[in-house]
Motif scaffolding. Structure first.
Motif, PDB file in Angstrom:
ATOM      1  N   ASN A   3       0.795  -1.230   0.000  1.00 33.08           N
ATOM      2  CA  ASN A   3       0.000   0.000   0.000  1.00 33.08           C
ATOM      3  C   ASN A   3       0.831   1.286   0.000  1.00 33.08           C
ATOM      4  OD1 ASN A   3      -2.454  -1.454  -0.051  1.00 33.08           O
ATOM      5  ND2 ASN A   3      -2.360  -1.718   2.162  1.00 33.08           N
ATOM      6  N   PHE A   4       2.126   1.212  -0.298  1.00 32.05           N
ATOM      7  CA  PHE A   4       2.926   2.426  -0.503  1.00 32.05           C
ATOM      8  C   PHE A   4       2.567   3.001  -1.871  1.00 32.05           C
ATOM      9  CE2 PHE A   4       5.211   1.375   3.127  1.00 32.05           C
ATOM     10  CZ  PHE A   4       6.377   2.092   3.306  1.00 32.05           C
ATOM     11  N   GLU A   5       2.687   4.296  -2.038  1.00 33.68           N
ATOM     12  CA  GLU A   5       2.528   4.941  -3.336  1.00 33.68           C
ATOM     13  C   GLU A   5       3.867   4.892  -4.063  1.00 33.68           C
ATOM     14  OE1 GLU A   5      -0.322   6.203  -4.664  1.00 33.68           O
ATOM     15  OE2 GLU A   5      -1.339   5.383  -2.902  1.00 33.68           O
ATOM     16  N   GLU A   6       3.864   5.025  -5.380  1.00 33.78           N
ATOM     17  CA  GLU A   6       5.098   4.878  -6.164  1.00 33.78           C
ATOM     18  C   GLU A   6       6.151   5.946  -5.864  1.00 33.78           C
ATOM     19  OE1 GLU A   6       4.399   6.940 -10.441  1.00 33.78           O
ATOM     20  OE2 GLU A   6       3.358   5.043 -10.128  1.00 33.78           O
ATOM     21  N   ASN A   7       5.759   7.068  -5.298  1.00 38.56           N
ATOM     22  CA  ASN A   7       6.726   8.131  -4.992  1.00 38.56           C
ATOM     23  C   ASN A   7       7.066   8.214  -3.506  1.00 38.56           C
ATOM     24  OD1 ASN A   7       6.938   9.047  -7.696  1.00 38.56           O
ATOM     25  ND2 ASN A   7       4.949  10.032  -7.474  1.00 38.56           N
ATOM     26  N   ASP A   8       6.627   7.232  -2.701  1.00 40.90           N
ATOM     27  CA  ASP A   8       6.865   7.245  -1.252  1.00 40.90           C
ATOM     28  C   ASP A   8       8.152   6.554  -0.832  1.00 40.90           C
ATOM     29  OD1 ASP A   8       4.477   8.557  -1.008  1.00 40.90           O
ATOM     30  OD2 ASP A   8       3.336   6.811  -0.321  1.00 40.90           O
ATOM     31  N   PHE A   9       8.936   6.062  -1.764  1.00 41.05           N
ATOM     32  CA  PHE A   9      10.106   5.251  -1.428  1.00 41.05           C
ATOM     33  C   PHE A   9      11.363   6.103  -1.324  1.00 41.05           C
ATOM     34  CE2 PHE A   9       7.119   2.464  -3.615  1.00 41.05           C
ATOM     35  CZ  PHE A   9       7.071   1.380  -2.760  1.00 41.05           C
ATOM     36  N   ASN A  10      12.233   5.736  -0.361  1.00 44.67           N
ATOM     37  CA  ASN A  10      13.547   6.390  -0.295  1.00 44.67           C
ATOM     38  C   ASN A  10      14.551   5.556  -1.091  1.00 44.67           C
ATOM     39  OD1 ASN A  10      14.652   4.308   1.367  1.00 44.67           O
ATOM     40  ND2 ASN A  10      13.861   5.317   3.206  1.00 44.67           N
ATOM     41  N   ASP A  11      15.786   6.017  -1.179  1.00 38.69           N
ATOM     42  CA  ASP A  11      16.801   5.355  -2.019  1.00 38.69           C
ATOM     43  C   ASP A  11      17.096   3.929  -1.562  1.00 38.69           C
ATOM     44  OD1 ASP A  11      16.983   7.541  -3.655  1.00 38.69           O
ATOM     45  OD2 ASP A  11      18.736   8.385  -2.630  1.00 38.69           O
ATOM     46  N   ASP A  12      17.150   3.691  -0.259  1.00 38.98           N
ATOM     47  CA  ASP A  12      17.436   2.341   0.233  1.00 38.98           C
ATOM     48  C   ASP A  12      16.314   1.371  -0.116  1.00 38.98           C
ATOM     49  OD1 ASP A  12      19.878   3.108   1.311  1.00 38.98           O
ATOM     50  OD2 ASP A  12      18.989   3.631   3.267  1.00 38.98           O
ATOM     51  N   GLN A  13      15.084   1.828  -0.014  1.00 36.56           N
ATOM     52  CA  GLN A  13      13.944   0.985  -0.354  1.00 36.56           C
ATOM     53  C   GLN A  13      13.919   0.686  -1.848  1.00 36.56           C
ATOM     54  OE1 GLN A  13      11.043   3.657   1.259  1.00 36.56           O
ATOM     55  NE2 GLN A  13      10.897   2.551   3.217  1.00 36.56           N
ATOM     56  N   ILE A  14      14.243   1.679  -2.646  1.00 40.70           N
ATOM     57  CA  ILE A  14      14.307   1.476  -4.103  1.00 40.70           C
ATOM     58  C   ILE A  14      15.382   0.450  -4.434  1.00 40.70           C
ATOM     59  CG2 ILE A  14      14.910   2.596  -6.289  1.00 40.70           C
ATOM     60  CD1 ILE A  14      13.543   5.144  -5.166  1.00 40.70           C
ATOM     61  N   ASP A  15      16.495   0.494  -3.731  1.00 40.93           N
ATOM     62  CA  ASP A  15      17.572  -0.474  -3.963  1.00 40.93           C
ATOM     63  C   ASP A  15      17.131  -1.897  -3.641  1.00 40.93           C
ATOM     64  OD1 ASP A  15      19.329   1.373  -4.965  1.00 40.93           O
ATOM     65  OD2 ASP A  15      20.314   1.748  -3.034  1.00 40.93           O
ATOM     66  N   GLU A  16      16.229  -2.055  -2.660  1.00 42.37           N
ATOM     67  CA  GLU A  16      15.722  -3.398  -2.352  1.00 42.37           C
ATOM     68  C   GLU A  16      14.956  -3.963  -3.554  1.00 42.37           C
ATOM     69  OE1 GLU A  16      13.814  -4.188   1.470  1.00 42.37           O
ATOM     70  OE2 GLU A  16      14.640  -2.263   2.187  1.00 42.37           O
ATOM     71  N   PHE A  17      14.120  -3.132  -4.168  1.00 42.84           N
ATOM     72  CA  PHE A  17      13.390  -3.558  -5.367  1.00 42.84           C
ATOM     73  C   PHE A  17      14.366  -3.857  -6.504  1.00 42.84           C
ATOM     74  CE2 PHE A  17       9.851  -1.555  -3.188  1.00 42.84           C
ATOM     75  CZ  PHE A  17       8.768  -2.325  -3.566  1.00 42.84           C
ATOM     76  N   ARG A  18      15.336  -2.994  -6.665  1.00 38.08           N
ATOM     77  CA  ARG A  18      16.308  -3.146  -7.749  1.00 38.08           C
ATOM     78  C   ARG A  18      17.106  -4.448  -7.587  1.00 38.08           C
ATOM     79  NH1 ARG A  18      18.522   1.957  -7.898  1.00 38.08           N
ATOM     80  NH2 ARG A  18      17.049   2.566  -9.495  1.00 38.08           N
ATOM     81  N   GLU A  19      17.457  -4.779  -6.342  1.00 39.52           N
ATOM     82  CA  GLU A  19      18.211  -6.010  -6.079  1.00 39.52           C
ATOM     83  C   GLU A  19      17.422  -7.239  -6.509  1.00 39.52           C
ATOM     84  OE1 GLU A  19      19.619  -8.337  -2.106  1.00 39.52           O
ATOM     85  OE2 GLU A  19      19.998  -6.175  -2.152  1.00 39.52           O
ATOM     86  N   VAL A  20      16.127  -7.247  -6.194  1.00 38.21           N
ATOM     87  CA  VAL A  20      15.284  -8.378  -6.603  1.00 38.21           C
ATOM     88  C   VAL A  20      15.121  -8.385  -8.121  1.00 38.21           C
ATOM     89  CG1 VAL A  20      12.989  -9.412  -6.437  1.00 38.21           C
ATOM     90  CG2 VAL A  20      14.049  -8.419  -4.408  1.00 38.21           C
ATOM     91  N   LEU A  21      14.860  -7.224  -8.703  1.00 41.58           N
ATOM     92  CA  LEU A  21      14.640  -7.127 -10.145  1.00 41.58           C
ATOM     93  C   LEU A  21      15.812  -7.686 -10.937  1.00 41.58           C
ATOM     94  CD1 LEU A  21      13.091  -6.080 -12.650  1.00 41.58           C
ATOM     95  CD2 LEU A  21      14.201  -3.875 -12.269  1.00 41.58           C
ATOM     96  N   TYR A  22      17.018  -7.302 -10.568  1.00 36.96           N
ATOM     97  CA  TYR A  22      18.182  -7.732 -11.342  1.00 36.96           C
ATOM     98  C   TYR A  22      18.646  -9.145 -11.003  1.00 36.96           C
ATOM     99  CZ  TYR A  22      18.365  -3.153 -13.400  1.00 36.96           C
ATOM    100  OH  TYR A  22      18.041  -2.027 -14.111  1.00 36.96           O
ATOM    101  N   SER A  23      18.024  -9.769 -10.008  1.00 37.44           N
ATOM    102  CA  SER A  23      18.345 -11.169  -9.724  1.00 37.44           C
ATOM    103  C   SER A  23      17.396 -12.122 -10.447  1.00 37.44           C
ATOM    104  CB  SER A  23      18.291 -11.427  -8.216  1.00 37.44           C
ATOM    105  OG  SER A  23      16.955 -11.355  -7.752  1.00 37.44           O
TER     106      SER A  23
END
Length: 132
Positions: A77-97
């Motif tokens: 239930n977060f909005e797409e612009n509510d994320f900080n850089d560390d949280q975005i990196d968590e998504f990025r880590e999963v995406l690139y794996s």
């Protein structure tokens, strides 16, 4: 000039007749018999269909499949612009794996879990899907 034109027409007629006679001769001999070999089903989508059967099955499924990304449930239930850089990196880590064929399933899993992708990750996903 007339001789050249007559020669070209003559050559064209000879080519037509030899092709026609050759095809009739082969069909009488049974040379045009086509033996179809059975094709085994492919485990993964071959990309030759407009709608891949495996994608259709995945989209119809309501089962949530985790891609070693259980930690992302915290962002439900977060909005797409509510994320900080560390949280975005968590998504990025999963995406690139992920493997290429897992990306659509992962996106479906996030959708079922009501997890919105950060806007920058959405751009990266679109780029990756278009590139493939």
């Amino acid at each position: 000039m007339e001789v050249l034109l007559i020669a070209l027409v003559g050559i064209a007629c000879i080519a037509f007749l030899t092709t026609y006679i050759g095809q009739r001769w082969r069909s009488k001999k049974g040379g045009d018999v086509v033996i179809e070999t059975p094709v085994e089903p492919v485990e993964e989508c071959c990309g030759a269909h407009e709608i891949c059967e495996t994608d259709l099955i995945n989209k119809m499924s309501e089962e949530i499949i985790y891609y070693e990304d259980e930690e992302l449930d915290a962002y439900k239930n977060f909005e797409e612009n509510d994320f900080n850089d560390d949280q975005i990196d968590e998504f990025r880590e999963v995406l690139y794996s992920l493997k290429e064929n897992e990306m659509e399933g992962w996106l479906r899993s996030l959708e079922l879990r009501k997890i919105e992708l950060p806007s920058i990750i959405k751009s990266e996903v679109v780029f990756m899907l278009v590139r493939n």
